[in-house]
Design a protein around this motif. Structure first.
Motif, PDB file in Angstrom:
ATOM      1  N   GLY A 134      -3.717  -1.452  -0.326  1.00 16.76           N
ATOM      2  CA  GLY A 134      -5.155  -1.220  -0.410  1.00 16.76           C
ATOM      3  C   GLY A 134      -5.900  -2.287   0.361  1.00 16.76           C
ATOM      4  O   GLY A 134      -7.063  -2.586   0.082  1.00 16.76           O
ATOM      5  N   GLY A 135      -5.236  -2.849   1.359  1.00 14.57           N
ATOM      6  CA  GLY A 135      -5.832  -3.891   2.186  1.00 14.57           C
ATOM      7  C   GLY A 135      -4.820  -4.447   3.162  1.00 14.57           C
ATOM      8  O   GLY A 135      -3.627  -4.205   3.046  1.00 14.57           O
ATOM      9  N   ARG A 136      -5.308  -5.184   4.138  1.00 19.47           N
ATOM     10  CA  ARG A 136      -4.429  -5.803   5.142  1.00 19.47           C
ATOM     11  C   ARG A 136      -4.054  -7.195   4.641  1.00 19.47           C
ATOM     12  O   ARG A 136      -4.520  -8.213   5.157  1.00 19.47           O
ATOM     13  N   LEU A 137      -3.191  -7.231   3.652  1.00 19.37           N
ATOM     14  CA  LEU A 137      -2.912  -8.470   2.941  1.00 19.37           C
ATOM     15  C   LEU A 137      -1.625  -9.138   3.405  1.00 19.37           C
ATOM     16  O   LEU A 137      -0.647  -8.470   3.731  1.00 19.37           O
ATOM     17  N   SER A 138      -1.657 -10.452   3.398  1.00 22.06           N
ATOM     18  CA  SER A 138      -0.440 -11.244   3.607  1.00 22.06           C
ATOM     19  C   SER A 138       0.337 -11.300   2.302  1.00 22.06           C
ATOM     20  O   SER A 138      -0.144 -10.873   1.245  1.00 22.06           O
ATOM     21  N   HIS A 139       1.543 -11.867   2.348  1.00 20.38           N
ATOM     22  CA  HIS A 139       2.312 -12.048   1.116  1.00 20.38           C
ATOM     23  C   HIS A 139       1.530 -12.905   0.116  1.00 20.38           C
ATOM     24  O   HIS A 139       1.475 -12.599  -1.077  1.00 20.38           O
ATOM     25  N   GLN A 140       0.928 -13.976   0.609  1.00 18.89           N
ATOM     26  CA  GLN A 140       0.147 -14.842  -0.274  1.00 18.89           C
ATOM     27  C   GLN A 140      -1.087 -14.116  -0.785  1.00 18.89           C
ATOM     28  O   GLN A 140      -1.489 -14.294  -1.940  1.00 18.89           O
ATOM     29  N   GLY A 141      -1.676 -13.287   0.072  1.00 19.92           N
ATOM     30  CA  GLY A 141      -2.846 -12.520  -0.344  1.00 19.92           C
ATOM     31  C   GLY A 141      -2.536 -11.569  -1.485  1.00 19.92           C
ATOM     32  O   GLY A 141      -3.343 -11.394  -2.408  1.00 19.92           O
ATOM     33  N   PRO A 148      -3.833  -7.727 -13.583  1.00 19.11           N
ATOM     34  CA  PRO A 148      -2.551  -7.584 -14.294  1.00 19.11           C
ATOM     35  C   PRO A 148      -1.660  -6.540 -13.634  1.00 19.11           C
ATOM     36  O   PRO A 148      -1.527  -5.401 -14.084  1.00 19.11           O
ATOM     37  N   ALA A 149      -1.048  -6.931 -12.529  1.00 19.29           N
ATOM     38  CA  ALA A 149      -0.189  -6.026 -11.760  1.00 19.29           C
ATOM     39  C   ALA A 149       0.852  -6.848 -11.029  1.00 19.29           C
ATOM     40  O   ALA A 149       0.717  -8.059 -10.844  1.00 19.29           O
ATOM     41  N   SER A 150       1.909  -6.170 -10.602  1.00 17.74           N
ATOM     42  CA  SER A 150       2.960  -6.819  -9.817  1.00 17.74           C
ATOM     43  C   SER A 150       3.835  -5.741  -9.204  1.00 17.74           C
ATOM     44  O   SER A 150       3.740  -4.564  -9.553  1.00 17.74           O
ATOM     45  N   ALA A 151       4.699  -6.145  -8.288  1.00 22.13           N
ATOM     46  CA  ALA A 151       5.729  -5.273  -7.722  1.00 22.13           C
ATOM     47  C   ALA A 151       6.900  -6.160  -7.341  1.00 22.13           C
ATOM     48  O   ALA A 151       6.773  -7.392  -7.275  1.00 22.13           O
ATOM     49  N   HIS A 152       8.022  -5.552  -7.091  1.00 25.87           N
ATOM     50  CA  HIS A 152       9.215  -6.343  -6.769  1.00 25.87           C
ATOM     51  C   HIS A 152       9.124  -6.977  -5.380  1.00 25.87           C
ATOM     52  O   HIS A 152       9.536  -8.122  -5.196  1.00 25.87           O
ATOM     53  N   PHE A 153       8.587  -6.231  -4.408  1.00 24.73           N
ATOM     54  CA  PHE A 153       8.583  -6.690  -3.020  1.00 24.73           C
ATOM     55  C   PHE A 153       7.276  -6.314  -2.331  1.00 24.73           C
ATOM     56  O   PHE A 153       6.567  -5.399  -2.759  1.00 24.73           O
ATOM     57  N   ASP A 154       7.016  -7.029  -1.221  1.00 22.70           N
ATOM     58  CA  ASP A 154       5.941  -6.662  -0.305  1.00 22.70           C
ATOM     59  C   ASP A 154       6.466  -6.767   1.116  1.00 22.70           C
ATOM     60  O   ASP A 154       7.236  -7.685   1.437  1.00 22.70           O
ATOM     61  N   VAL A 155       6.049  -5.827   1.956  1.00 22.95           N
ATOM     62  CA  VAL A 155       6.352  -5.877   3.385  1.00 22.95           C
ATOM     63  C   VAL A 155       5.021  -6.010   4.113  1.00 22.95           C
ATOM     64  O   VAL A 155       4.137  -5.156   3.943  1.00 22.95           O
ATOM     65  N   ASP A 156       4.858  -7.063   4.899  1.00 23.44           N
ATOM     66  CA  ASP A 156       3.554  -7.326   5.504  1.00 23.44           C
ATOM     67  C   ASP A 156       3.389  -6.609   6.840  1.00 23.44           C
ATOM     68  O   ASP A 156       4.234  -5.798   7.248  1.00 23.44           O
ATOM     69  N   ALA A 157       2.303  -6.923   7.538  1.00 17.79           N
ATOM     70  CA  ALA A 157       1.961  -6.222   8.774  1.00 17.79           C
ATOM     71  C   ALA A 157       2.980  -6.446   9.881  1.00 17.79           C
ATOM     72  O   ALA A 157       3.068  -5.638  10.818  1.00 17.79           O
TER      73      ALA A 157
END
Length: 262
Positions: free
Chosen positions: A40-47, A56-65
């Motif tokens: 829901g945005g152009r977010l970095s891992h830190q973002g 109050p949310a989380s996920a196992h992984f993120d893949v950035d741009a």
């Protein structure tokens, strides 16, 4: 520090930082599917982490741009991701950075392809089933949301095909403990870390033979480089005999491996 998955590419480790938010349930469950989301945005891992510090949310992984991967929750744990209790118990959630915002919510090819590759790894290494329409989902499979967005809906078949290709690759691949930094049989290759000469030579043998003779479901830490169990397992698989029980290579192994004097 809690370790990330043993992926073949770099995984940024944000597990302990996410855990500090309290937005994860530290209880293990058997995982049977993978679910893809968009930021829901152009977010970095830190973002992403900064958002979850207050939401109050989380996920196992993120893949950035750029296609880079970060891990926030241990694979077998319950991430607060899909808005459904059964889903959070059974699925591995992977977030993806958006390339554009509403209304298109597009995701760059390098991002979704790397997310699909990561999903394929999990199907091969964790879930044990090939990706299909019955186990590779978007967030809206579980709850009333548009996530992972209209663009991802349009390319689902491509995403599934990429995940299946990755699954086939990882299912057939055999982990070779490393790293190998010099070509065999350079002298310094034999003296890197805890790796003994016979382990190094076996490593070379497995690489050159394409791992065709070595078949094992053992976890990498059971037969990693340098320990006696590893040596014994490799010795047995490759048909070596005549070695000391403590892992010292005997004459038979040296002869079979053609290990040079260094």
């Amino acid at each position: 520090m809690t370790a990330t998955i043993a992926y073949d590419r770099t995984v940024s480790n944000l597990i302990d930082e996410l855990s500090a938010t309290g937005h994860v349930t530290h209880r293990p469950y058997r995982k049977t599917s993978v679910t893809l989301h968009h930021n829901g945005g152009r977010l970095s891992h830190q973002g992403v982490l900064d958002v979850w510090r207050t939401r109050p949310a989380s996920a196992h992984f993120d893949v950035d741009a750029t296609g880079a991967v970060a891990q926030y929750v241990k694979v077998n744990e319950y991430a607060w991701a899909v808005g459904d209790t059964a889903g959070n118990r059974s699925t591995i959630s992977i977030e993806m950075a958006d390339a554009t915002l509403a209304p298109g919510w597009t995701i760059a090819e390098t991002t979704w392809k790397n997310a699909a590759r990561l999903a394929g790894w999990h199907f091969a290494k964790v879930i044990g089933e090939r990706p299909s329409k019955n186990n590779l989902f978007y967030h809206h499979h579980w709850s009333s949301t548009a996530c992972a967005g209209p663009y991802m809906d349009k390319i689902y078949d491509k995403v599934l095909a990429a995940a299946q290709e990755a699954y086939d690759h990882f299912k057939d691949a055999h982990h070779i403990p490393g790293p190998v930094t010099e070509p065999f049989p350079g002298a310094s290759f034999f003296h890197t870390g805890r790796k003994s000469p016979v382990i190094a030579a076996m490593h070379h043998r497995l690489v050159t033979e394409g791992c065709n003779r070595y078949q094992s479901n053992a976890a990498p830490d059971v037969w990693g480089p340098g320990d006696v169990k590893s040596y014994a397992a490799w010795q047995a698989k490759l048909g070596f005999t005549g070695d000391d029980a403590n892992g010292t290579p005997g004459k038979t192994s040296w002869d079979k491996l053609h290990v040079p004097d260094v």
